[in-house]
Design a protein around this motif. Structure first.
Motif, PDB file in Angstrom:
ATOM      1  N   THR A  99       3.987 -52.144  40.912  1.00  0.00           N
ATOM      2  CA  THR A  99       2.855 -52.797  41.571  1.00  0.00           C
ATOM      3  C   THR A  99       2.892 -52.512  43.069  1.00  0.00           C
ATOM      4  O   THR A  99       1.860 -52.173  43.667  1.00  0.00           O
ATOM      5  CB  THR A  99       2.879 -54.316  41.304  1.00  0.00           C
ATOM      6  OG1 THR A  99       2.729 -54.540  39.902  1.00  0.00           O
ATOM      7  CG2 THR A  99       1.761 -55.029  42.059  1.00  0.00           C
ATOM      8  N   GLU A 100       4.058 -52.620  43.676  1.00  0.00           N
ATOM      9  CA  GLU A 100       4.192 -52.335  45.108  1.00  0.00           C
ATOM     10  C   GLU A 100       3.871 -50.870  45.410  1.00  0.00           C
ATOM     11  O   GLU A 100       3.235 -50.558  46.420  1.00  0.00           O
ATOM     12  CB  GLU A 100       5.592 -52.685  45.617  1.00  0.00           C
ATOM     13  CG  GLU A 100       5.997 -54.135  45.461  1.00  0.00           C
ATOM     14  CD  GLU A 100       5.033 -55.143  46.050  1.00  0.00           C
ATOM     15  OE1 GLU A 100       4.250 -54.803  46.954  1.00  0.00           O
ATOM     16  OE2 GLU A 100       5.054 -56.305  45.588  1.00  0.00           O
ATOM     17  N   LEU A 101       4.286 -49.991  44.519  1.00  0.00           N
ATOM     18  CA  LEU A 101       4.001 -48.566  44.686  1.00  0.00           C
ATOM     19  C   LEU A 101       2.494 -48.306  44.614  1.00  0.00           C
ATOM     20  O   LEU A 101       1.929 -47.590  45.451  1.00  0.00           O
ATOM     21  CB  LEU A 101       4.748 -47.758  43.621  1.00  0.00           C
ATOM     22  CG  LEU A 101       4.585 -46.244  43.645  1.00  0.00           C
ATOM     23  CD1 LEU A 101       5.051 -45.670  44.977  1.00  0.00           C
ATOM     24  CD2 LEU A 101       5.376 -45.628  42.489  1.00  0.00           C
ATOM     25  N   ALA A 102       1.838 -48.904  43.640  1.00  0.00           N
ATOM     26  CA  ALA A 102       0.394 -48.738  43.497  1.00  0.00           C
ATOM     27  C   ALA A 102      -0.327 -49.293  44.727  1.00  0.00           C
ATOM     28  O   ALA A 102      -1.237 -48.650  45.277  1.00  0.00           O
ATOM     29  CB  ALA A 102      -0.083 -49.439  42.226  1.00  0.00           C
ATOM     30  N   ASN A 103       0.067 -50.479  45.167  1.00  0.00           N
ATOM     31  CA  ASN A 103      -0.534 -51.064  46.370  1.00  0.00           C
ATOM     32  C   ASN A 103      -0.349 -50.149  47.575  1.00  0.00           C
ATOM     33  O   ASN A 103      -1.269 -49.973  48.387  1.00  0.00           O
ATOM     34  CB  ASN A 103       0.081 -52.432  46.666  1.00  0.00           C
ATOM     35  CG  ASN A 103      -0.388 -53.514  45.734  1.00  0.00           C
ATOM     36  OD1 ASN A 103      -1.370 -53.359  45.016  1.00  0.00           O
ATOM     37  ND2 ASN A 103       0.321 -54.625  45.731  1.00  0.00           N
ATOM     38  N   VAL A 119       4.882 -45.307  38.766  1.00  0.00           N
ATOM     39  CA  VAL A 119       3.466 -45.086  38.497  1.00  0.00           C
ATOM     40  C   VAL A 119       2.986 -44.012  39.472  1.00  0.00           C
ATOM     41  O   VAL A 119       3.204 -44.123  40.678  1.00  0.00           O
ATOM     42  CB  VAL A 119       2.652 -46.403  38.604  1.00  0.00           C
ATOM     43  CG1 VAL A 119       2.708 -47.005  39.986  1.00  0.00           C
ATOM     44  CG2 VAL A 119       1.224 -46.198  38.176  1.00  0.00           C
ATOM     45  N   SER A 120       2.377 -42.953  38.948  1.00  0.00           N
ATOM     46  CA  SER A 120       2.091 -41.820  39.827  1.00  0.00           C
ATOM     47  C   SER A 120       0.664 -41.298  39.767  1.00  0.00           C
ATOM     48  O   SER A 120       0.203 -40.692  40.723  1.00  0.00           O
ATOM     49  CB  SER A 120       3.062 -40.672  39.539  1.00  0.00           C
ATOM     50  OG  SER A 120       2.987 -40.306  38.176  1.00  0.00           O
ATOM     51  N   GLY A 121      -0.033 -41.482  38.705  1.00  0.00           N
ATOM     52  CA  GLY A 121      -1.397 -40.961  38.622  1.00  0.00           C
ATOM     53  C   GLY A 121      -2.369 -41.829  39.399  1.00  0.00           C
ATOM     54  O   GLY A 121      -2.256 -43.058  39.389  1.00  0.00           O
ATOM     55  N   ARG A 137      -3.257 -50.389  38.474  1.00  0.00           N
ATOM     56  CA  ARG A 137      -2.051 -51.203  38.631  1.00  0.00           C
ATOM     57  C   ARG A 137      -2.058 -52.043  39.908  1.00  0.00           C
ATOM     58  O   ARG A 137      -1.444 -53.107  39.987  1.00  0.00           O
ATOM     59  CB  ARG A 137      -0.847 -50.268  38.627  1.00  0.00           C
ATOM     60  CG  ARG A 137       0.479 -50.933  38.668  1.00  0.00           C
ATOM     61  CD  ARG A 137       0.617 -51.785  37.412  1.00  0.00           C
ATOM     62  NE  ARG A 137       1.843 -52.498  37.421  1.00  0.00           N
ATOM     63  CZ  ARG A 137       2.951 -52.099  36.816  1.00  0.00           C
ATOM     64  NH1 ARG A 137       2.964 -50.975  36.148  1.00  0.00           N
ATOM     65  NH2 ARG A 137       4.022 -52.829  36.870  1.00  0.00           N
ATOM     66  N   ALA A 138      -2.758 -51.569  40.929  1.00  0.00           N
ATOM     67  CA  ALA A 138      -2.737 -52.214  42.241  1.00  0.00           C
ATOM     68  C   ALA A 138      -3.375 -53.595  42.205  1.00  0.00           C
ATOM     69  O   ALA A 138      -4.300 -53.852  41.437  1.00  0.00           O
ATOM     70  CB  ALA A 138      -3.462 -51.336  43.254  1.00  0.00           C
ATOM     71  N   THR A 139      -2.882 -54.459  43.069  1.00  0.00           N
ATOM     72  CA  THR A 139      -3.472 -55.791  43.230  1.00  0.00           C
ATOM     73  C   THR A 139      -4.364 -55.839  44.472  1.00  0.00           C
ATOM     74  O   THR A 139      -4.900 -56.895  44.795  1.00  0.00           O
ATOM     75  CB  THR A 139      -2.371 -56.868  43.327  1.00  0.00           C
ATOM     76  OG1 THR A 139      -1.526 -56.574  44.441  1.00  0.00           O
ATOM     77  CG2 THR A 139      -1.554 -56.922  42.046  1.00  0.00           C
ATOM     78  N   VAL A 140      -4.487 -54.723  45.168  1.00  0.00           N
ATOM     79  CA  VAL A 140      -5.394 -54.601  46.313  1.00  0.00           C
ATOM     80  C   VAL A 140      -6.476 -53.593  45.950  1.00  0.00           C
ATOM     81  O   VAL A 140      -6.285 -52.765  45.059  1.00  0.00           O
ATOM     82  CB  VAL A 140      -4.649 -54.167  47.596  1.00  0.00           C
ATOM     83  CG1 VAL A 140      -3.684 -55.247  48.047  1.00  0.00           C
ATOM     84  CG2 VAL A 140      -3.934 -52.841  47.413  1.00  0.00           C
ATOM     85  N   GLU A 141      -7.587 -53.669  46.655  1.00  0.00           N
ATOM     86  CA  GLU A 141      -8.724 -52.831  46.305  1.00  0.00           C
ATOM     87  C   GLU A 141      -9.146 -51.963  47.485  1.00  0.00           C
ATOM     88  O   GLU A 141      -9.306 -52.447  48.609  1.00  0.00           O
ATOM     89  CB  GLU A 141      -9.898 -53.725  45.882  1.00  0.00           C
ATOM     90  CG  GLU A 141     -11.016 -52.975  45.222  1.00  0.00           C
ATOM     91  CD  GLU A 141     -12.061 -53.913  44.645  1.00  0.00           C
ATOM     92  OE1 GLU A 141     -13.253 -53.562  44.726  1.00  0.00           O
ATOM     93  OE2 GLU A 141     -11.690 -54.995  44.132  1.00  0.00           O
TER      94      GLU A 141
END
Length: 181
Positions: free
Chosen positions: A35-39, A92-94, A101-105
């Motif tokens: 999640t942190e990575l996606a954010n 998570v890489s794609g 996955r992110a919790t931010v937009e």
């Protein structure tokens, strides 16, 4: 792209790790790290966009500031991804997986005035800082002090950069009012 495929690890699997962190704990921490990575990558792309489109009298210092900011985010993201892998997970890489996955937009493709762009960036920094604090607490509670320490180091940089955005958004200026008319 290769037609021969050998999957060595499913993207959603967390394998046993050599760091001797119990499997169920590693799974929870890898989930939080992803999640942190996606954010991080949503923020990275938004900062990169602003770096590309910033204009005006303050172009150069803002352009350079944004570059430094997205580089910091990318460095932190790399550390997060490497830690997830070390714990037996798959980072998570794609782009579509990161966005999901992110919790931010991401603010969107439109070019905004720089004040609005920076306000959006500062808001995202705040959301990510809160999420990162939760992930640090999770890692601490599960006995993964190394992950907590890695995230703390990243958090210090995030907070520092976020504070700089806050400074840019202040209304104090050396520019005289008559110079703007």
């Amino acid at each position: 792209m290769s037609t021969q495929k050998t999957v060595r690890q499913s993207a959603d699997a967390v394998e046993e790790n050599e760091l001797r962190l119990e499997q169920d704990k590693a799974e929870q921490i890898v989930d939080a790290l992803n999640t942190e990575l996606a954010n991080s990558y949503v923020l990275y792309h938004q900062l990169k966009k602003h770096h590309w489109v910033v204009e005006g009298a303050e172009f150069l210092p803002l352009h350079e500031f944004l570059e430094e900011s997205y580089e910091h985010v990318e460095e932190g993201a790399d550390e997060i991804a490497e830690r997830a892998q070390a714990l037996g997970g798959v980072p998570v890489s794609g782009p579509s997986n990161q966005e999901e996955r992110a919790t931010v937009e991401f603010e969107g493709e439109d070019v905004l005035d720089i004040r609005s762009a920076f306000e959006n960036d500062l808001e995202m920094y705040g959301d990510i800082i809160e999420s990162m604090r939760d992930s640090i607490e999770l890692a601490e509670n599960l006995g993964d002090y190394a992950t907590a320490e890695i995230l703390r180091d990243i958090l210090v940089t995030l907070e520092d950069d976020g504070h700089h955005f806050e400074h840019y958004l202040e209304d104090d200026s050396l520019v005289l009012e008559e110079a703007t008319h």
